[in-house]
Design a protein around this motif. Structure first.
Motif, PDB file in Angstrom:
ATOM      1  N   GLY A 233      -6.075 -21.139   0.977  1.00 24.01           N
ATOM      2  CA  GLY A 233      -4.842 -20.458   0.594  1.00 24.01           C
ATOM      3  C   GLY A 233      -4.980 -18.950   0.639  1.00 24.01           C
ATOM      4  O   GLY A 233      -4.075 -18.235   1.090  1.00 24.01           O
ATOM      5  N   LYS A 234      -6.134 -18.432   0.198  1.00 19.31           N
ATOM      6  CA  LYS A 234      -6.365 -16.987   0.234  1.00 19.31           C
ATOM      7  C   LYS A 234      -6.410 -16.486   1.676  1.00 19.31           C
ATOM      8  O   LYS A 234      -5.860 -15.426   1.992  1.00 19.31           O
ATOM      9  N   ILE A 235      -7.071 -17.241   2.554  1.00 20.49           N
ATOM     10  CA  ILE A 235      -7.158 -16.823   3.953  1.00 20.49           C
ATOM     11  C   ILE A 235      -5.786 -16.848   4.605  1.00 20.49           C
ATOM     12  O   ILE A 235      -5.430 -15.927   5.365  1.00 20.49           O
ATOM     13  N   VAL A 236      -4.987 -17.871   4.311  1.00 21.24           N
ATOM     14  CA  VAL A 236      -3.630 -17.971   4.877  1.00 21.24           C
ATOM     15  C   VAL A 236      -2.788 -16.767   4.457  1.00 21.24           C
ATOM     16  O   VAL A 236      -2.118 -16.138   5.277  1.00 21.24           O
ATOM     17  N   ILE A 237      -2.818 -16.429   3.167  1.00 20.48           N
ATOM     18  CA  ILE A 237      -2.049 -15.281   2.671  1.00 20.48           C
ATOM     19  C   ILE A 237      -2.533 -13.988   3.323  1.00 20.48           C
ATOM     20  O   ILE A 237      -1.739 -13.141   3.753  1.00 20.48           O
ATOM     21  N   GLY A 238      -3.846 -13.838   3.419  1.00 19.97           N
ATOM     22  CA  GLY A 238      -4.389 -12.640   4.038  1.00 19.97           C
ATOM     23  C   GLY A 238      -3.976 -12.501   5.493  1.00 19.97           C
ATOM     24  O   GLY A 238      -3.577 -11.418   5.933  1.00 19.97           O
ATOM     25  N   LYS A 239      -4.028 -13.613   6.231  1.00 18.86           N
ATOM     26  CA  LYS A 239      -3.751 -13.536   7.672  1.00 18.86           C
ATOM     27  C   LYS A 239      -2.269 -13.376   7.973  1.00 18.86           C
ATOM     28  O   LYS A 239      -1.879 -12.566   8.832  1.00 18.86           O
ATOM     29  N   LEU A 240      -1.437 -14.171   7.343  1.00 17.04           N
ATOM     30  CA  LEU A 240      -0.020 -14.204   7.713  1.00 17.04           C
ATOM     31  C   LEU A 240       0.841 -13.189   6.971  1.00 17.04           C
ATOM     32  O   LEU A 240       1.931 -12.861   7.433  1.00 17.04           O
ATOM     33  N   LEU A 241       0.354 -12.671   5.846  1.00 10.10           N
ATOM     34  CA  LEU A 241       1.150 -11.707   5.081  1.00 10.10           C
ATOM     35  C   LEU A 241       0.480 -10.326   5.000  1.00 10.10           C
ATOM     36  O   LEU A 241       1.101  -9.312   5.326  1.00 10.10           O
ATOM     37  N   LEU A 242      -0.778 -10.290   4.567  1.00  9.74           N
ATOM     38  CA  LEU A 242      -1.411  -8.999   4.318  1.00  9.74           C
ATOM     39  C   LEU A 242      -1.827  -8.289   5.614  1.00  9.74           C
ATOM     40  O   LEU A 242      -1.714  -7.063   5.708  1.00  9.74           O
ATOM     41  N   HIS A 243      -2.312  -9.039   6.600  1.00  9.25           N
ATOM     42  CA  HIS A 243      -2.697  -8.403   7.857  1.00  9.25           C
ATOM     43  C   HIS A 243      -1.496  -7.720   8.537  1.00  9.25           C
ATOM     44  O   HIS A 243      -1.578  -6.532   8.877  1.00  9.25           O
ATOM     45  N   PRO A 244      -0.371  -8.422   8.737  1.00  8.44           N
ATOM     46  CA  PRO A 244       0.777  -7.708   9.311  1.00  8.44           C
ATOM     47  C   PRO A 244       1.267  -6.563   8.436  1.00  8.44           C
ATOM     48  O   PRO A 244       1.742  -5.548   8.952  1.00  8.44           O
ATOM     49  N   LEU A 245       1.150  -6.693   7.118  1.00  6.07           N
ATOM     50  CA  LEU A 245       1.562  -5.598   6.236  1.00  6.07           C
ATOM     51  C   LEU A 245       0.682  -4.366   6.456  1.00  6.07           C
ATOM     52  O   LEU A 245       1.190  -3.235   6.539  1.00  6.07           O
ATOM     53  N   CYS A 246      -0.636  -4.561   6.567  1.00  3.43           N
ATOM     54  CA  CYS A 246      -1.550  -3.430   6.817  1.00  3.43           C
ATOM     55  C   CYS A 246      -1.234  -2.766   8.157  1.00  3.43           C
ATOM     56  O   CYS A 246      -1.217  -1.529   8.260  1.00  3.43           O
ATOM     57  N   VAL A 247      -0.988  -3.574   9.190  1.00 10.90           N
ATOM     58  CA  VAL A 247      -0.677  -3.018  10.510  1.00 10.90           C
ATOM     59  C   VAL A 247       0.672  -2.308  10.475  1.00 10.90           C
ATOM     60  O   VAL A 247       0.834  -1.232  11.065  1.00 10.90           O
ATOM     61  N   PHE A 248       1.640  -2.867   9.765  1.00 11.61           N
ATOM     62  CA  PHE A 248       2.965  -2.244   9.646  1.00 11.61           C
ATOM     63  C   PHE A 248       2.851  -0.857   9.008  1.00 11.61           C
ATOM     64  O   PHE A 248       3.434   0.114   9.503  1.00 11.61           O
ATOM     65  N   ILE A 249       2.099  -0.748   7.922  1.00 15.46           N
ATOM     66  CA  ILE A 249       1.921   0.548   7.258  1.00 15.46           C
ATOM     67  C   ILE A 249       1.247   1.536   8.203  1.00 15.46           C
ATOM     68  O   ILE A 249       1.642   2.706   8.308  1.00 15.46           O
ATOM     69  N   ALA A 250       0.217   1.060   8.936  1.00 13.93           N
ATOM     70  CA  ALA A 250      -0.508   1.951   9.844  1.00 13.93           C
ATOM     71  C   ALA A 250       0.374   2.444  10.975  1.00 13.93           C
ATOM     72  O   ALA A 250       0.383   3.638  11.300  1.00 13.93           O
ATOM     73  N   LEU A 251       1.157   1.545  11.592  1.00 16.40           N
ATOM     74  CA  LEU A 251       1.934   1.941  12.770  1.00 16.40           C
ATOM     75  C   LEU A 251       3.216   2.702  12.421  1.00 16.40           C
ATOM     76  O   LEU A 251       3.787   3.383  13.271  1.00 16.40           O
ATOM     77  N   MET A 252       3.661   2.601  11.197  1.00 12.30           N
ATOM     78  CA  MET A 252       4.878   3.310  10.799  1.00 12.30           C
ATOM     79  C   MET A 252       4.590   4.681  10.195  1.00 12.30           C
ATOM     80  O   MET A 252       5.347   5.633  10.426  1.00 12.30           O
ATOM     81  N   TRP A 253       3.494   4.806   9.430  1.00 16.77           N
ATOM     82  CA  TRP A 253       3.289   6.038   8.653  1.00 16.77           C
ATOM     83  C   TRP A 253       1.937   6.716   8.847  1.00 16.77           C
ATOM     84  O   TRP A 253       1.820   7.907   8.609  1.00 16.77           O
ATOM     85  N   VAL A 254       0.908   5.982   9.247  1.00 17.53           N
ATOM     86  CA  VAL A 254      -0.414   6.605   9.380  1.00 17.53           C
ATOM     87  C   VAL A 254      -0.638   7.104  10.801  1.00 17.53           C
ATOM     88  O   VAL A 254      -0.925   8.271  11.031  1.00 17.53           O
ATOM     89  N   VAL A 255      -0.530   6.177  11.771  1.00 14.20           N
ATOM     90  CA  VAL A 255      -0.630   6.540  13.196  1.00 14.20           C
ATOM     91  C   VAL A 255       0.600   5.959  13.884  1.00 14.20           C
ATOM     92  O   VAL A 255       0.544   4.890  14.488  1.00 14.20           O
ATOM     93  N   PRO A 256       1.741   6.639  13.802  1.00 19.84           N
ATOM     94  CA  PRO A 256       2.983   6.072  14.350  1.00 19.84           C
ATOM     95  C   PRO A 256       2.864   5.772  15.847  1.00 19.84           C
ATOM     96  O   PRO A 256       2.353   6.584  16.622  1.00 19.84           O
ATOM     97  N   ILE A 257       3.317   4.572  16.235  1.00 21.90           N
ATOM     98  CA  ILE A 257       3.357   4.184  17.646  1.00 21.90           C
ATOM     99  C   ILE A 257       4.691   4.637  18.210  1.00 21.90           C
ATOM    100  O   ILE A 257       5.752   4.299  17.684  1.00 21.90           O
ATOM    101  N   SER A 258       4.654   5.397  19.295  1.00 20.40           N
ATOM    102  CA  SER A 258       5.874   6.012  19.829  1.00 20.40           C
ATOM    103  C   SER A 258       6.819   5.015  20.483  1.00 20.40           C
ATOM    104  O   SER A 258       8.039   5.146  20.373  1.00 20.40           O
ATOM    105  N   ASP A 259       6.284   4.012  21.165  1.00 15.71           N
ATOM    106  CA  ASP A 259       7.104   3.040  21.890  1.00 15.71           C
ATOM    107  C   ASP A 259       7.595   1.949  20.930  1.00 15.71           C
ATOM    108  O   ASP A 259       6.781   1.230  20.337  1.00 15.71           O
ATOM    109  N   PRO A 260       8.922   1.776  20.763  1.00 13.53           N
ATOM    110  CA  PRO A 260       9.440   0.755  19.830  1.00 13.53           C
ATOM    111  C   PRO A 260       8.984  -0.660  20.192  1.00 13.53           C
ATOM    112  O   PRO A 260       8.719  -1.468  19.296  1.00 13.53           O
ATOM    113  N   GLN A 261       8.899  -0.961  21.500  1.00 12.21           N
ATOM    114  CA  GLN A 261       8.457  -2.294  21.896  1.00 12.21           C
ATOM    115  C   GLN A 261       7.000  -2.528  21.524  1.00 12.21           C
ATOM    116  O   GLN A 261       6.637  -3.623  21.081  1.00 12.21           O
TER     117      GLN A 261
END
Length: 319
Positions: A233-261
């Motif tokens: 259960g911990k691995i599932v939560i980490g992979k499907l929820l926390l991993h995309p959340l970490c990447v979302f924070i990074a690509l939106m505010w830390v190192v913004p990706i210029s291409d929307p796609q």
């Protein structure tokens, strides 16, 4: 919602077909391993080479993507490893596999088909960039941590850096990384394969999606979750929820990706289940049972989380 299911439906139907074909004896588990070797050694390398070599280097080398996806993934890697070490106080070698389940996506077998159906032509480029992060950063770090922990437990002195170097050299010989590097060279120099060779590579690359998904389905046959639900259960939560959340924070505010796609592609790849060879890698240190259970649970749960994410992205795009 039906248009979203039109994207994810074929993906999971292919997985279901592989599961049923293996479950009822049309193919054996050994057959799935053979098909998996075909994908890893021929189809995926051909796809990656085509994706990189057929585009100008400026269209392929997106450093913002590499930095954002790598930063978000490594944050999850460190978080998962720290949790396994200081909160769960897990066995030394398993800490690396606990983190691996949370941060290493199934980019080739599941991610590419989903992103391809969602975003089209940008998918192979994002896949190649993901493979660079997976194979040159995350997997070497994780496998080195596991090997160094094993050596420490057995009383052998072998530094993490020595193990990391050996692991990295081994990964550099894999067909997928060789294909990516060859593709970068061709892209940089403007080279193109002669007609017959180019069409051969294209034929192999076209086999990737269906065969890869079929193999994932076959690999799920026989996996069990008994006695492992809390860790899984911990691995599932980490992979499907926390991993995309970490990447979302990074690509939106830390190192913004210029291409929307590419922003959308990075988030989708992070939201995939863990890599299909996760239990095989964990077998090296005797942790294949819980890893296989986590793979099963995450693959099933991803049907719901991916559909939800696609619905959110449809109504609130990362523009």
């Amino acid at each position: 919602m039906l248009d979203i299911l039109a994207i994810t439906g074929p993906i999971y139907l292919c997985i279901a077909a592989g599961f049923l074909a293996t479950r009822f004896g049309v193919f054996s588990k050994a057959d799935m391993r053979v098909l998996g070797k075909f994908v890893l050694n021929f189809a995926l390398p051909a796809l990656l080479f085509s994706a990189v070599s057929q585009r100008p280097l400026r269209e392929v080398m997106h450093t913002d993507y590499l930095l954002a996806y790598g930063l978000g993934s490594c944050t999850m890697l460190l978080g998962g490893y720290a949790w396994a070490r200081w909160i769960d106080k897990g066995e030394k070698t398993y800490r690396a596999y606990f983190a691996m389940g949370m941060c290493c996506s199934n980019s080739g077998y599941v991610g590419y088909p989903v992103v391809s159906l969602t975003l089209g032509a940008i998918a192979p480029v994002a896949l190649a960039l993901n493979m660079v992060v997976e194979n040159l950063v995350k997997l070497p770090i994780l496998m080195s941590l596991a090997d160094a922990s094993e050596a420490s437990s057995e009383g052998h002195r072998r530094s993490v850096w020595r193990v990391l170097g050996d692991t990295l050299l081994g990964l550099l010989r894999t067909p997928m990384l060789v294909a990516i590097l060859a593709g970068f060279v061709c892209s940089m120099l403007g080279w193109h394969l002669p007609g017959p060779f180019g069409r051969t590579v294209t034929l192999f690359s076209q086999a990737t999606t269906a065969v890869a998904l079929f193999v994932i389905g076959g690999a799920l046959v026989g996996l069990r979750m008994q006695g492992k639900r809390r860790t899984v259960g911990k691995i599932v939560i980490g992979k499907l929820l926390l991993h995309p959340l970490c990447v979302f924070i990074a690509l939106m505010w830390v190192v913004p990706i210029s291409d929307p796609q590419l922003r959308t592609a990075a988030l989708l790849f992070a939201a995939m289940p863990m890599l299909g060879i996760y239990p095989i890698l964990a077998q090296r240190h005797g942790h294949e049972d819980v890893s296989a259970a986590a793979l099963l649970a995450t693959t099933v749960a991803s049907f719901f989380t991916l559909n939800l994410l696609l619905w959110v992205l449809k109504h609130y795009p990362l523009a």
